[in-house]
Scaffold this motif. Sequence first.
Motif, mmCIF file in Angstrom:
data_model
loop_
_atom_site.group_PDB
_atom_site.id
_atom_site.type_symbol
_atom_site.label_atom_id
_atom_site.label_comp_id
_atom_site.label_asym_id
_atom_site.label_seq_id
_atom_site.Cartn_x
_atom_site.Cartn_y
_atom_site.Cartn_z
ATOM 1 N N ALA A 97 -24.604 17.976 -6.834
ATOM 2 C CA ALA A 97 -24.774 17.904 -8.070
ATOM 3 C C ALA A 97 -24.930 16.366 -8.741
ATOM 4 C CB ALA A 97 -23.352 18.485 -8.966
ATOM 5 N N THR A 98 -25.824 16.330 -9.659
ATOM 6 C CA THR A 98 -26.094 14.932 -10.003
ATOM 7 C C THR A 98 -25.853 14.669 -11.303
ATOM 8 O OG1 THR A 98 -28.329 15.568 -10.799
ATOM 9 C CG2 THR A 98 -28.287 14.951 -8.623
ATOM 10 N N GLY A 99 -25.514 13.357 -11.802
ATOM 11 C CA GLY A 99 -25.299 12.816 -13.148
ATOM 12 C C GLY A 99 -26.362 12.304 -13.757
ATOM 13 N N TRP A 100 -26.171 12.011 -14.966
ATOM 14 C CA TRP A 100 -27.384 11.376 -15.631
ATOM 15 C C TRP A 100 -28.034 10.160 -15.095
ATOM 16 C CZ3 TRP A 100 -29.503 13.489 -20.102
ATOM 17 C CH2 TRP A 100 -28.970 14.575 -20.545
ATOM 18 N N ALA A 101 -26.823 9.240 -14.604
ATOM 19 C CA ALA A 101 -27.353 7.883 -13.917
ATOM 20 C C ALA A 101 -27.887 8.261 -12.577
ATOM 21 C CB ALA A 101 -26.254 7.098 -13.692
ATOM 22 N N ASP A 102 -28.071 9.123 -11.926
ATOM 23 C CA ASP A 102 -28.549 9.173 -10.676
ATOM 24 C C ASP A 102 -29.923 9.566 -10.792
ATOM 25 O OD1 ASP A 102 -26.196 9.356 -9.455
ATOM 26 O OD2 ASP A 102 -25.524 11.414 -10.018
ATOM 27 N N HIS A 103 -30.588 9.459 -12.041
ATOM 28 C CA HIS A 103 -31.893 9.897 -12.297
ATOM 29 C C HIS A 103 -32.550 8.728 -13.041
ATOM 30 C CE1 HIS A 103 -31.356 14.010 -11.008
ATOM 31 N NE2 HIS A 103 -30.342 14.210 -11.585
ATOM 32 N N GLN A 104 -33.827 8.250 -12.865
ATOM 33 C CA GLN A 104 -34.814 7.541 -13.792
ATOM 34 C C GLN A 104 -35.349 8.508 -14.703
ATOM 35 O OE1 GLN A 104 -35.677 3.935 -13.993
ATOM 36 N NE2 GLN A 104 -36.248 5.122 -15.863
ATOM 37 N N TRP A 105 -34.912 8.441 -15.968
ATOM 38 C CA TRP A 105 -35.335 9.124 -16.956
ATOM 39 C C TRP A 105 -36.460 8.660 -17.563
ATOM 40 C CZ3 TRP A 105 -33.664 13.927 -18.239
ATOM 41 C CH2 TRP A 105 -32.370 14.379 -17.753
ATOM 42 N N PRO A 197 -33.811 18.453 -13.399
ATOM 43 C CA PRO A 197 -33.429 19.071 -12.225
ATOM 44 C C PRO A 197 -32.060 19.955 -12.479
ATOM 45 C CG PRO A 197 -32.926 17.007 -11.720
ATOM 46 C CD PRO A 197 -33.521 16.740 -13.297
ATOM 47 N N GLN A 198 -31.887 21.204 -11.941
ATOM 48 C CA GLN A 198 -30.619 21.990 -12.113
ATOM 49 C C GLN A 198 -29.455 21.191 -11.791
ATOM 50 O OE1 GLN A 198 -31.350 26.155 -11.538
ATOM 51 N NE2 GLN A 198 -33.659 25.916 -11.925
ATOM 52 N N THR A 199 -29.635 20.246 -10.691
ATOM 53 C CA THR A 199 -28.554 19.589 -10.235
ATOM 54 C C THR A 199 -27.574 19.125 -11.236
ATOM 55 O OG1 THR A 199 -29.991 17.726 -9.713
ATOM 56 C CG2 THR A 199 -29.584 19.390 -7.851
ATOM 57 N N LEU A 200 -28.254 18.510 -12.243
ATOM 58 C CA LEU A 200 -27.531 18.012 -13.427
ATOM 59 C C LEU A 200 -26.492 18.699 -14.138
ATOM 60 C CD1 LEU A 200 -27.298 15.113 -14.885
ATOM 61 C CD2 LEU A 200 -29.116 16.204 -16.636
ATOM 62 N N SER A 209 -23.093 23.752 -20.556
ATOM 63 C CA SER A 209 -24.394 22.996 -20.182
ATOM 64 C C SER A 209 -25.290 22.589 -21.546
ATOM 65 C CB SER A 209 -25.340 23.732 -19.282
ATOM 66 O OG SER A 209 -26.030 24.752 -19.819
ATOM 67 N N TYR A 210 -25.017 23.454 -22.452
ATOM 68 C CA TYR A 210 -25.480 23.022 -23.840
ATOM 69 C C TYR A 210 -24.944 21.827 -24.294
ATOM 70 C CZ TYR A 210 -28.441 27.327 -24.079
ATOM 71 O OH TYR A 210 -29.383 28.470 -23.782
ATOM 72 N N LYS A 211 -23.836 21.858 -24.621
ATOM 73 C CA LYS A 211 -23.049 20.616 -25.147
ATOM 74 C C LYS A 211 -23.171 19.487 -24.337
ATOM 75 C CE LYS A 211 -19.089 22.845 -25.178
ATOM 76 N NZ LYS A 211 -17.836 23.390 -25.128
ATOM 77 N N PHE A 212 -23.169 19.507 -23.029
ATOM 78 C CA PHE A 212 -23.234 18.645 -21.928
ATOM 79 C C PHE A 212 -25.042 17.959 -22.313
ATOM 80 C CE2 PHE A 212 -24.962 17.194 -17.699
ATOM 81 C CZ PHE A 212 -24.024 16.058 -17.457
ATOM 82 N N LEU A 213 -25.829 18.587 -22.164
ATOM 83 C CA LEU A 213 -26.969 18.088 -22.147
ATOM 84 C C LEU A 213 -27.469 17.371 -23.897
ATOM 85 C CD1 LEU A 213 -29.047 20.815 -20.224
ATOM 86 C CD2 LEU A 213 -28.605 18.488 -19.524
ATOM 87 N N ASP A 214 -26.635 17.854 -24.695
ATOM 88 C CA ASP A 214 -27.001 17.196 -26.107
ATOM 89 C C ASP A 214 -25.871 16.335 -26.327
ATOM 90 O OD1 ASP A 214 -29.528 18.590 -26.509
ATOM 91 O OD2 ASP A 214 -28.693 20.538 -27.061
#
Length: 353
Positions: A97-105, A197-200, A209-214
């Motif tokens: 699984a990944t977190g926000w900081a694991d990706h270049q947005w 990616p769904q890993t997030l 997931s809704y609350k997390f992504l927003d």
Amino acid sequence: MTLGLHGEYKVHGGKLVVVDLDVVQGLLANVSVSGDFFLEPDEALADINNALNGRSVDLPATALAAAITEALPAGVVLFGFSAQAVAVAVRRALAKATGWADHQWEIIAPTVRPTVVNVALDEVLTEEVGAGRRNPTLRLWDWDEPSVVIGSFQSVRNELDPAGVERHGITVVRRISGGGAMFMEAGNCITYSLYLPQTLVDGLSFEDSYKFLDSWVLAALASLGVQAYYVPLNDIATDQGKIGGAAQKRLSNGGMLHHVTMSYDIDADKMVDVLRIGKEKLSDKGTRSAKKRVDPLRRQTGLGRTEILEHLMAAFVERYDARAATLTDGELAEAARRVEAKFGTRAWLERIP
């Protein structure tokens, strides 16, 4: 054998959960859970660690959470975290699984495009992120024609009043995600799409997931004085009323779409002239009137739409170190092709008549 793995997960509205562990012959070992949460009694922490030791590294988060729950004696209190949160931290330690900081947005600023192209781009860009050809991306929409975007599973006949659609010159398109109809006049809405990616969201329930992504947009709105929150499953509201809603779609290649439309201003009379919003739809919303249910951002902030958009983009860039990006010629060409083959056809629009 892999030693010294570390994972963290911050519960939305809760506490930080940290997991350190080793992997020995494909099994979790020396698991140590910590964080700023509360747990009573203290001895339950050892029960959590022991429940995880010896488990396969391939177990999904649901199985890990179930193992923790089963191991905890009756009466144990987990405050600010949950068995699920621990499982997410374990999956992150294992890089499953990944977190926000694991990706270049990346972030794509709004450009006026036909609504049907915006819908097609959602499918194209989700596929591109899932295939690894594009970094996770936030794209803000813009359009110039009055539109209704209906959910993937909605009936055209049941959701729209054809006379109202014709009278007001409404463009109607169907998107790939579920959820309800979005009434979108130019300049009256703020709409964005996240391609990730769904890993997030690995280990999170659909609701979480809704609350997390927003979480980023709720924080950005709070800095403008708008105390917004989620009303399950997918409504974004304040104490004054609903301001928006979200929808999601997960693709088989691992890509995921999460998009939100928030009302900046609204012609409520026109909305109810176009949409068929019945009593059953409002039955659990605490109101009898669709017009009274929506409270737009213009009234709540006193700011122009462009100001709010710029504030949201700046907040996303600051929070996730996102860099400016644009759509490629290939992505635009593929979106145009899909408008012709799918999103602009009667067969797609009326697949549920």
